[in-house]
Design a protein around this motif. Structure first.
Motif, PDB file in Angstrom:
ATOM      1  N   UNK A   1       0.829  -1.210   0.000  1.00  8.32           N
ATOM      2  CA  UNK A   1       0.000   0.000   0.000  1.00  8.32           C
ATOM      3  C   UNK A   1       0.860   1.256   0.000  1.00  8.32           C
ATOM      4  N   UNK A   2       1.959   1.251   0.761  1.00  6.36           N
ATOM      5  CA  UNK A   2       2.857   2.412   0.770  1.00  6.36           C
ATOM      6  C   UNK A   2       3.463   2.626  -0.616  1.00  6.36           C
ATOM      7  N   UNK A   3       3.854   1.534  -1.261  1.00 10.26           N
ATOM      8  CA  UNK A   3       4.465   1.652  -2.594  1.00 10.26           C
ATOM      9  C   UNK A   3       3.473   2.159  -3.637  1.00 10.26           C
ATOM     10  N   UNK A   4       2.182   1.866  -3.421  1.00 13.16           N
ATOM     11  CA  UNK A   4       1.165   2.275  -4.392  1.00 13.16           C
ATOM     12  C   UNK A   4       0.608   3.669  -4.110  1.00 13.16           C
TER      13      UNK A   4
ATOM     14  N   UNK B   1      -0.822  10.715  -0.564  1.00 18.33           N
ATOM     15  CA  UNK B   1      -0.464  10.995   0.831  1.00 18.33           C
ATOM     16  C   UNK B   1      -0.291   9.714   1.626  1.00 18.33           C
ATOM     17  N   UNK B   2       0.587   9.795   2.624  1.00 17.28           N
ATOM     18  CA  UNK B   2       0.732   8.749   3.640  1.00 17.28           C
ATOM     19  C   UNK B   2       0.832   9.457   4.988  1.00 17.28           C
ATOM     20  N   UNK B   3      -0.101   9.156   5.870  1.00 19.29           N
ATOM     21  CA  UNK B   3      -0.049   9.657   7.245  1.00 19.29           C
ATOM     22  C   UNK B   3       0.147   8.442   8.145  1.00 19.29           C
TER      23      UNK B   3
ATOM     24  N   UNK C   1      10.752   6.870  -0.244  1.00 19.82           N
ATOM     25  CA  UNK C   1      10.491   6.752  -1.676  1.00 19.82           C
ATOM     26  C   UNK C   1       9.169   7.422  -2.049  1.00 19.82           C
ATOM     27  N   UNK C   2       8.163   7.276  -1.180  1.00 20.04           N
ATOM     28  CA  UNK C   2       6.873   7.922  -1.454  1.00 20.04           C
ATOM     29  C   UNK C   2       7.013   9.438  -1.432  1.00 20.04           C
ATOM     30  N   UNK C   3       7.747   9.966  -0.455  1.00 20.59           N
ATOM     31  CA  UNK C   3       7.952  11.413  -0.392  1.00 20.59           C
ATOM     32  C   UNK C   3       8.727  11.901  -1.613  1.00 20.59           C
ATOM     33  N   UNK C   4       9.717  11.107  -2.052  1.00 22.90           N
ATOM     34  CA  UNK C   4      10.532  11.518  -3.193  1.00 22.90           C
ATOM     35  C   UNK C   4       9.718  11.568  -4.487  1.00 22.90           C
ATOM     36  N   UNK C   5       8.678  10.764  -4.590  1.00 24.30           N
ATOM     37  CA  UNK C   5       7.870  10.809  -5.816  1.00 24.30           C
ATOM     38  C   UNK C   5       6.713  11.800  -5.698  1.00 24.30           C
ATOM     39  N   UNK C   6       6.691  12.584  -4.615  1.00 29.99           N
ATOM     40  CA  UNK C   6       5.733  13.674  -4.510  1.00 29.99           C
ATOM     41  C   UNK C   6       4.582  13.465  -3.562  1.00 29.99           C
ATOM     42  N   UNK C   7       4.555  12.348  -2.844  1.00 31.86           N
ATOM     43  CA  UNK C   7       3.489  12.126  -1.878  1.00 31.86           C
ATOM     44  C   UNK C   7       3.697  13.003  -0.643  1.00 31.86           C
ATOM     45  N   UNK C   8       2.609  13.449  -0.068  1.00 31.79           N
ATOM     46  CA  UNK C   8       2.675  14.100   1.230  1.00 31.79           C
ATOM     47  C   UNK C   8       2.863  13.001   2.285  1.00 31.79           C
ATOM     48  N   UNK C   9       3.979  13.026   2.982  1.00 28.94           N
ATOM     49  CA  UNK C   9       4.278  12.014   3.996  1.00 28.94           C
ATOM     50  C   UNK C   9       4.398  12.700   5.349  1.00 28.94           C
ATOM     51  N   UNK C  10       3.579  12.262   6.307  1.00 28.33           N
ATOM     52  CA  UNK C  10       3.635  12.764   7.677  1.00 28.33           C
ATOM     53  C   UNK C  10       3.814  11.563   8.593  1.00 28.33           C
ATOM     54  N   UNK C  11       4.869  11.576   9.377  1.00 29.03           N
ATOM     55  CA  UNK C  11       5.161  10.493  10.316  1.00 29.03           C
ATOM     56  C   UNK C  11       5.158  11.059  11.733  1.00 29.03           C
TER      57      UNK C  11
END
Length: 401
Positions: A39-42, A46-48, A69-79
């Motif tokens: 799911x993260x790879x797809x 966004x990923x929260x 990798x998700x952030x590098x391809x433009x996803x909004x990533x919040x951890x």
């Protein structure tokens, strides 16, 4: 609508029921992480992610790499990770994630920045108590997939195929459908506790299945106890059976009274706990409580392998899965989250998992403790109660709910 759901709808807190959800229940650690990573790879938007423990081991580092990798391809990533639970996680492990543009928040560090403390006062907020922890395990992908349950991010929560043959028995749920928007609101609550910028809520997803669920939150600092109230209500509504799995059975006095009342009513009440938990002090404190439960007629089983599952199943028609251990500590101090499931298929699956786990559990009561250990058990239980009373506001019954 099941009869149990109808009874719950008449109870004191109106549920924010979400209909049309699809639920995938994961009890195999390896399969759970592989599905989560897929799911993260797809992810495309966004990923929260919010977790109590993120260990910098093979599982944790692999998860961080996929977030990067998700952030590098433009996803909004919040951890968001808890600063105490993830105490072994250092800045060096997060550098690549920062560099890729992700937002990373440590929840309630023990060593606070004085400027941040002053900032909190400016907004009318007192500094957070050190015992206030983020115990949630929640991941949201593109606003359409949600993961929650008891599983932290680390090798101990995976399985043999991914390198941990002695992993915890645990339960996680993958959710698709309208309930994901409610999970997103819970994540925003955590960001609000951090005084962090909040992204807009995702649009509500269309129906993806047939399950009706409630997203329930607990917040010890704000005295928000949706989870605890719904647990008691579900137990009180039971007509046949109550099945509880918890790794730390330090129940509140109020829940203990409720269970005793239900046993007296002829309801079958079973509880599955680990023979030994990963916290020795808790094992000491719980021993007297276990004997009390057995005397009251609760059938207590001790699972012989590591176990971290937190579930409740009532009448094989209602179930609850989440981060909350049903314990007094989580009630008093933690951010918690759970999914109340009003779906006979999912509830029956979780009930079947419970009964399957009993085949690897001891059913006989724990043997009597020698006098020196009994003294330690008494001291551990009293120390826990004193700590809770000291940490909670006057007039509250510790974690009583």
């Amino acid at each position: 609508m099941t009869r149990l759901l109808a009874r719950l709808l008449r109870r004191s807190i109106p549920p924010a029921l979400s209909h049309g959800n699809a639920l995938d229940i994961h009890t195999d650690g390896d399969a759970c992480f592989e599905a989560l990573w897929a799911d993260l790879d797809a992810a495309g938007q966004s990923i929260w992610m919010e977790t109590y423990i993120l260990d910098p081991d093979a599982i944790g580092l692999e998860t961080l790499a996929r977030l990067r990798a998700a952030a590098a391809r433009g996803c909004e990533v919040i951890l968001v990770y808890d600063a105490v639970g993830s105490g072994s996680l250092g800045e060096r492990h997060l550098e690549a994630l920062h560099a890729a543009g992700a937002r990373v928040h440590a929840f309630n560090p023990l060593l606070r920045n004085p400027l941040r403390r002053a900032h909190a006062h400016d907004h009318g907020q007192a500094p957070r108590p050190w015992l206030f922890r983020d115990h949630r395990k929640l991941t949201l992908i593109d606003g359409r997939i949600g993961w929650l349950g008891g599983r932290n991010i680390g090798e101990h929560y995976a399985g043999e195929r991914l390198g941990c043959p002695g992993a915890f028995r645990d339960t996680q749920v993958r959710v698709r459908g309208p309930a994901v928007a409610d999970l997103a609101m819970a994540f925003q609550e955590t960001l609000d506790e951090l005084h962090a910028a909040q992204p807009p809520l995702p649009p509500t997803s269309p129906a993806a299945g047939t399950a009706s669920v409630e997203v329930l939150r607990g917040n010890g600092l704000r005295d928000r106890r949706e989870l605890q109230v719904r647990i008691r209500q579900a137990v009180l509504a039971a007509r046949e059976s109550v099945l509880i799995t918890t790794p730390y059975p330090l129940l509140s006095r109020r829940l203990l009274r409720t269970l005793r009342r239900r046993v007296a009513d002829g309801i079958e009440v079973r509880m599955l706990i680990p023979e030994h938990s990963d916290v020795y002090a808790v094992d000491l404190a719980r021993t007297r409580l276990i004997r009390q439960l057995v005397r009251q007629g609760v059938r207590v089983y001790r699972y012989r392998r590591p176990m971290h599952t937190k579930t409740l199943v009532v009448d094989d028609a209602f179930a609850l899965v989440g981060s909350f251990n049903l314990d007094i500590w989580g009630s008093a101090h933690n951010l918690e989250i759970g999914l109340a499931i009003h779906d006979t298929g999912a509830a029956a699956r979780l009930a079947a998992d419970f009964r399957a786990d009993l085949t690897d559990a001891l059913s006989d009561p724990p043997p009597p403790s020698p006098l020196p250990r009994r003294a330690l058990e008494w001291l551990a239980q009293r120390a826990l109660r004193i700590g809770l009373l000291h940490a909670t506001r006057p007039g509250r019954e510790g974690a009583g709910n």
